[in-house]
Design a protein around this motif. Structure first.
Motif, PDB file in Angstrom:
ATOM      1  N   GLU A   1      53.413   4.219  95.659  1.00 22.59           N
ATOM      2  CA  GLU A   1      52.474   4.808  94.714  1.00 22.59           C
ATOM      3  C   GLU A   1      53.159   5.222  93.426  1.00 22.59           C
ATOM      4  O   GLU A   1      54.342   5.578  93.422  1.00 22.59           O
ATOM      5  CB  GLU A   1      51.842   6.070  95.310  1.00 22.59           C
ATOM      6  N   ILE A   2      52.375   5.195  92.344  1.00 25.89           N
ATOM      7  CA  ILE A   2      52.800   5.792  91.079  1.00 25.89           C
ATOM      8  C   ILE A   2      51.640   6.620  90.567  1.00 25.89           C
ATOM      9  O   ILE A   2      50.498   6.456  90.986  1.00 25.89           O
ATOM     10  CB  ILE A   2      53.237   4.740  90.025  1.00 25.89           C
ATOM     11  N   GLY A   3      51.924   7.500  89.636  1.00 26.43           N
ATOM     12  CA  GLY A   3      50.890   8.348  89.072  1.00 26.43           C
ATOM     13  C   GLY A   3      50.267   7.737  87.833  1.00 26.43           C
ATOM     14  O   GLY A   3      50.875   6.919  87.140  1.00 26.43           O
ATOM     15  N   LEU A   4      49.045   8.143  87.567  1.00 27.20           N
ATOM     16  CA  LEU A   4      48.333   7.799  86.332  1.00 27.20           C
ATOM     17  C   LEU A   4      47.670   9.076  85.876  1.00 27.20           C
ATOM     18  O   LEU A   4      46.965   9.725  86.657  1.00 27.20           O
ATOM     19  CB  LEU A   4      47.288   6.710  86.589  1.00 27.20           C
ATOM     20  N   TYR A   5      47.912   9.455  84.610  1.00 22.82           N
ATOM     21  CA  TYR A   5      47.297  10.698  84.163  1.00 22.82           C
ATOM     22  C   TYR A   5      46.957  10.690  82.686  1.00 22.82           C
ATOM     23  O   TYR A   5      47.509   9.930  81.904  1.00 22.82           O
ATOM     24  CB  TYR A   5      48.165  11.904  84.528  1.00 22.82           C
ATOM     25  N   GLN A   6      46.005  11.559  82.378  1.00 21.29           N
ATOM     26  CA  GLN A   6      45.597  11.827  81.001  1.00 21.29           C
ATOM     27  C   GLN A   6      46.210  13.171  80.638  1.00 21.29           C
ATOM     28  O   GLN A   6      45.808  14.203  81.173  1.00 21.29           O
ATOM     29  CB  GLN A   6      44.076  11.884  80.909  1.00 21.29           C
ATOM     30  N   PRO A   7      47.215  13.163  79.760  1.00 23.88           N
ATOM     31  CA  PRO A   7      47.928  14.412  79.478  1.00 23.88           C
ATOM     32  C   PRO A   7      47.078  15.421  78.716  1.00 23.88           C
ATOM     33  O   PRO A   7      46.233  15.059  77.902  1.00 23.88           O
ATOM     34  CB  PRO A   7      49.120  13.958  78.639  1.00 23.88           C
ATOM     35  N   ARG A   8      47.349  16.676  79.017  1.00 20.77           N
ATOM     36  CA  ARG A   8      46.792  17.799  78.260  1.00 20.77           C
ATOM     37  C   ARG A   8      47.912  18.532  77.535  1.00 20.77           C
ATOM     38  O   ARG A   8      47.656  19.510  76.851  1.00 20.77           O
ATOM     39  CB  ARG A   8      46.069  18.766  79.201  1.00 20.77           C
ATOM     40  N   HIS A   9      49.124  18.066  77.726  1.00 20.64           N
ATOM     41  CA  HIS A   9      50.289  18.678  77.082  1.00 20.64           C
ATOM     42  C   HIS A   9      50.624  17.910  75.804  1.00 20.64           C
ATOM     43  O   HIS A   9      50.161  16.773  75.608  1.00 20.64           O
ATOM     44  CB  HIS A   9      51.498  18.681  78.030  1.00 20.64           C
ATOM     45  N   ALA A  10      51.412  18.517  74.950  1.00 17.71           N
ATOM     46  CA  ALA A  10      51.917  17.801  73.776  1.00 17.71           C
ATOM     47  C   ALA A  10      52.753  16.619  74.284  1.00 17.71           C
ATOM     48  O   ALA A  10      53.475  16.743  75.269  1.00 17.71           O
ATOM     49  CB  ALA A  10      52.781  18.735  72.933  1.00 17.71           C
ATOM     50  N   THR A  11      52.615  15.487  73.639  1.00 18.31           N
ATOM     51  CA  THR A  11      53.348  14.292  74.066  1.00 18.31           C
ATOM     52  C   THR A  11      54.477  13.985  73.085  1.00 18.31           C
ATOM     53  O   THR A  11      54.410  14.339  71.902  1.00 18.31           O
ATOM     54  CB  THR A  11      52.413  13.074  74.170  1.00 18.31           C
ATOM     55  N   ALA A  12      55.495  13.311  73.601  1.00 21.26           N
ATOM     56  CA  ALA A  12      56.655  12.967  72.783  1.00 21.26           C
ATOM     57  C   ALA A  12      56.801  11.473  72.586  1.00 21.26           C
ATOM     58  O   ALA A  12      57.645  11.033  71.806  1.00 21.26           O
ATOM     59  CB  ALA A  12      57.922  13.524  73.437  1.00 21.26           C
ATOM     60  N   TYR A  13      55.991  10.648  73.246  1.00 19.96           N
ATOM     61  CA  TYR A  13      56.223   9.211  73.224  1.00 19.96           C
ATOM     62  C   TYR A  13      55.997   8.562  71.867  1.00 19.96           C
ATOM     63  O   TYR A  13      56.434   7.448  71.646  1.00 19.96           O
ATOM     64  CB  TYR A  13      55.405   8.494  74.306  1.00 19.96           C
TER      65      TYR A  13
END
Length: 119
Positions: A104-116
């Motif tokens: 398994e791997i995760g999939l998510y919609q972030p609510r945090h500030a992103t750095a990508y």
């Protein structure tokens, strides 16, 4: 100078896992040799979480999306199996999905500030 990061996902069935990333997720790739595919990752970021042994040094893979419900609908239409309900993890809306032959791997919609997308 660091030019990139190379993520490794160990798989009991590497061919099935490679087919998933190639055919289902549609990730661009190169053939390093004899079908050994190396995939272009989406933009990435690295977080360091505190952990005691034996978890210190362990890594996890989470794919990120802007709209979790839409991403799940798209992936479901491609036959992706989700292995958990969507949960509110505080830092984002999270689900897990099965990678054939590789767990398994995760999939998510972030609510945090992103750095990508930082320069």
């Amino acid at each position: 100078m660091i030019t990139g990061a190379h993520t490794i996902l160990y798989a009991e069935d590497a061919e099935a896992a490679r087919a998933f990333f190639r055919d289902v997720l549609g990730l661009a790739h190169v053939d390093a040799h004899d079908g050994w595919l190396i995939f272009k990752s989406p933009p990435a970021e690295l977080a360091v979480h505190p952990a005691a042994a034996p978890d210190s040094g362990r890594a996890e893979l989470y794919l990120m999306c802007d709209d979790l419900a839409a991403a799940m609908d798209d992936l479901h239409s491609k036959g992706v199996e989700f292995t958990s309900e969507v949960t509110n993890a505080g830092w984002g809306m999270l689900t897990m999905l099965k990678v054939p032959g590789a767990g398994e791997i995760g999939l998510y919609q972030p609510r945090h500030a992103t750095a990508y997308d930082l320069p």
